[in-house]
Design an enzyme around this catalytic site. Structure first.
Site, short mmCIF file in Angstrom:
data_model
loop_
_atom_site.label_atom_id
_atom_site.label_comp_id
_atom_site.label_asym_id
_atom_site.label_seq_id
_atom_site.Cartn_x
_atom_site.Cartn_y
_atom_site.Cartn_z
N GLY A 1 0.83 -1.21 0.00
CA GLY A 1 0.00 0.00 0.00
C GLY A 1 0.86 1.24 0.00
O GLY A 1 2.07 1.19 0.15
N ARG B 1 4.10 5.97 1.69
CA ARG B 1 4.71 7.31 1.70
C ARG B 1 4.13 8.13 0.57
O ARG B 1 4.79 9.02 0.03
CB ARG B 1 6.21 7.21 1.53
CG ARG B 1 6.55 6.41 0.30
CD ARG B 1 7.93 6.52 -0.15
NE ARG B 1 8.15 5.37 -1.03
CZ ARG B 1 9.16 5.23 -1.82
NH1 ARG B 1 10.06 6.16 -1.86
NH2 ARG B 1 9.28 4.17 -2.58
N ASP C 1 3.71 -5.30 -7.34
CA ASP C 1 3.13 -4.02 -6.89
C ASP C 1 3.70 -2.85 -7.69
O ASP C 1 3.19 -1.73 -7.57
CB ASP C 1 3.39 -3.80 -5.39
CG ASP C 1 4.85 -3.97 -5.01
OD1 ASP C 1 5.40 -5.06 -5.26
OD2 ASP C 1 5.44 -3.02 -4.48
P1 AMP Z 1 8.72 0.52 -3.40
O1 AMP Z 1 10.06 -0.07 -3.15
O2 AMP Z 1 8.74 1.96 -3.71
O3 AMP Z 1 7.93 -0.25 -4.40
O4 AMP Z 1 7.94 0.42 -2.00
C1 AMP Z 1 7.55 -0.80 -1.43
C2 AMP Z 1 6.65 -0.55 -0.25
O5 AMP Z 1 7.36 0.10 0.80
C3 AMP Z 1 5.45 0.34 -0.55
O6 AMP Z 1 4.36 -0.15 0.19
C4 AMP Z 1 5.89 1.68 -0.05
O7 AMP Z 1 4.81 2.52 0.29
C5 AMP Z 1 6.70 1.30 1.18
N1 AMP Z 1 7.69 2.34 1.50
C6 AMP Z 1 8.79 2.65 0.79
N2 AMP Z 1 9.46 3.67 1.37
C7 AMP Z 1 8.77 4.03 2.47
C8 AMP Z 1 8.94 5.02 3.49
N3 AMP Z 1 9.96 5.88 3.48
N4 AMP Z 1 8.00 5.07 4.47
C9 AMP Z 1 6.98 4.23 4.49
N5 AMP Z 1 6.75 3.28 3.57
C10 AMP Z 1 7.63 3.16 2.56
MG MG Z 2 6.48 0.69 -5.48
#
Ligand code: AMP
Ligand code: MG
Length: 471
Positions: free
Chosen positions: A84, A87, A242
């Site tokens: 989800g 951020r 995702d």
């Molecule tokens: P991503 O690597 O961008 O695909 O992110 C994978 C998951 O980690 C997603 O659910 C993001 O919302 C969560 N996420 C990534 N960075 C952060 C952060 N700084 N704070 C909270 N959630 C994060």
């Molecule tokens: Mg992502």
């Protein structure tokens, strides 16, 4: 200053409540605008001057219905039942001047119930990287999310070291992911799954008749997308389900990179230890991702056995789609407008020579069109032999190969070492290179003398070996 108006028309917020969590952004200390994409804003029907407060999340614009979207996904092949927007927040949607619905999303806007461990913030580096690379992809003609604004937050975020924080405003034709379908299928929320299906069809594939048809259409778009990535040497780096959009747009520019030297096994992402998402592996992984989408769509059909059989057939057909899309793109790169099956061998031989000689991917194809690619190869005799076979093949084409090649082989890509230099400068408050890169990458098929330094491959000590999600 004229007050800005964003003509919101929010449809996702009308879907069943289980699909998202409504909330506002968490304000930051001292917003200051780094970049504003005026042409994109015009496309979206946004009028007036950009207010940094809005694009930092400190003020909610009129008509917005901010929410964090729920999704799940397979990360490096492992099932994660809840991800989800941790951020990010969907501010809302607009219908653009071509009648297409577009999401406007803040990234780095603070914690949400889906944040788990993270702080919900984004560092300046990844924000600028996404801004530059996503806009470069758009200019290359590759479907992608876009960047509307970047704002410094005036706060620090704590990563391996304290870094300046920032907020990105991202625009997408939607943020519906394979993982959005997966979370509802896994939770057996059939009604919400049906609602998401109807929303997706209405929004992206209005002529689709049933879930099998939807899968077929998504596999077509994804095959085209991955072939386009391969044709410019792009490595997404984190092709988790995702990060795979139903719209067929490139989404999530975390650890992505364009390769300099051609190497089919190239990996940049520091967390991709086994090369699951290596350059050439992308064509296999996308099939795996579409199999996960197929699984999530099965509950929408009354007869499970028949559904599985039909979906399996679609997934198995994707290899042919990918090969055809690859052949079309790479034939164009060597000046062939009417691909034939046997051209795959001709292209394969060229790529082997490039691999063996560590040729620069972008500059070699560009030089082929100018007729001076020989210098890029270590085994000149082998290249000469290939070139004469290639010329013979081109004699059977009816158009001008050189003209075609100059329109499909970019002169400039966002090279990793320039991105790193841009981030290092911006961390010191100097955005000159950021703006220069954006301007140069907006016309990737032009090669003005003034940008020669941006087209040059990295020197040995400039070479970037790893990229980091940097979240
Ligand atoms: P991503 O690597 O961008 O695909 O992110 C994978 C998951 O980690 C997603 O659910 C993001 O919302 C969560 N996420 C990534 N960075 C952060 C952060 N700084 N704070 C909270 N959630 C994060
Ligand atoms: Mg992502």
């Amino acid at each position: 200053m004229t007050q800005q108006h964003i003509p919101f028309d929010n449809s996702y917020a009308r879907l069943p409540e289980g699909l998202f969590h409504r909330q506002s952004a968490t304000p930051v200390k001292a917003p200051s605008l780094i970049a504003w994409n005026a042409p994109l804003a015009a496309e979206l029907g946004i009028t007036g001057d950009p207010d940094p407060m809005v694009y930092a999340g400190n003020a909610t614009p009129e008509g917005a219905a901010p929410l964090a979207q729920l999704y799940a996904g397979h990360q490096f092949g492992q099932w994660n039942p809840q991800l989800g927007d941790g951020r990010a927040l969907l501010l809302g949607e607009v219908v653009d001047r071509d009648g297409h619905r577009r999401d406007i999303q803040l990234k780095g806007s603070g914690p949400t119930p889906y944040s788990r461990m993270g702080d919900g913030r984004a560092a300046l580096g990844p924000v600028l990287r996404e801004y530059v690379v996503s806009e470069a992809m758009h200019a290359l003609g590759i479907p992608t999310t876009r960047a509307l604004a970047a704002v410094r937050s005036g706060e620090e975020v704590i990563r391996e070291r304290p870094l300046p924080g920032a907020v990105l405003t991202r625009v997408a034709s939607s943020h519906i992911r394979v993982g959005t379908f997966q979370v509802l299928a896994a939770r057996q929320q059939d009604e919400a799954l049906s609602a998401l299906y109807a929303h997706t069809v209405d929004r992206h594939y209005p002529d689709v008749k049933d879930p099998v048809d939807l899968l077929a259409r998504v596999t077509e778009r994804q095959a085209e997308l991955v072939a386009q990535w391969l044709s410019v040497g792009f490595i997404h780096g984190v092709m988790n389900t995702d990060n795979c959009a139903l719209s067929g747009e490139t989404i999530d520019y975390g650890p992505c990179a364009f390769m300099d030297q051609y190497n089919p096994e190239m990996v940049f992402s520091s967390i991709d230890r086994r090369g699951r998402y290596a350059y050439a592996a992308q064509a296999d992984v996308i099939v795996w991702n579409m199999a996960q989408l197929a699984t999530a769509l099965v509950p929408l059909l009354p007869d499970t056995d028949a559904a599985i059989k039909a979906m399996t057939e679609v997934v198995h057909g994707m290899g042919d789609l990918l090969r055809a899309a690859w052949l079309k793109r790479f034939c164009a790169k060597i000046g062939i407008a009417e691909p034939r099956a046997e051209d795959a061998a001709l292209i394969g031989e060229l790529m082997q020579l490039m691999d063996a000689g560590q040729a620069d991917f972008t500059n070699t194809f560009r030089a082929l069109g100018r007729g001076d690619a020989r210098d890029q190869f270590t085994d000149r005799a082998a290249f000469d032999a290939w070139e004469s076979r290639w010329k013979t093949r081109l004699e059977q084409e009816t158009h001008d190969p050189a003209a075609l090649m100059l329109t499909v082989n970019p002169a400039i890509i966002p090279r990793n070492h320039r991105i790193e230099q841009m981030i290092a400068a911006a961390e010191q408050g100097d955005d000159t290179l950021f703006h220069r890169l954006n301007a140069a990458l907006a016309n990737p098929f032009d090669a003005p003398d003034a940008d020669e330094d941006l087209r040059r491959p990295p020197l040995p000590d400039e070479r970037v070996r790893a990229t980091f999600c940097g979240t």
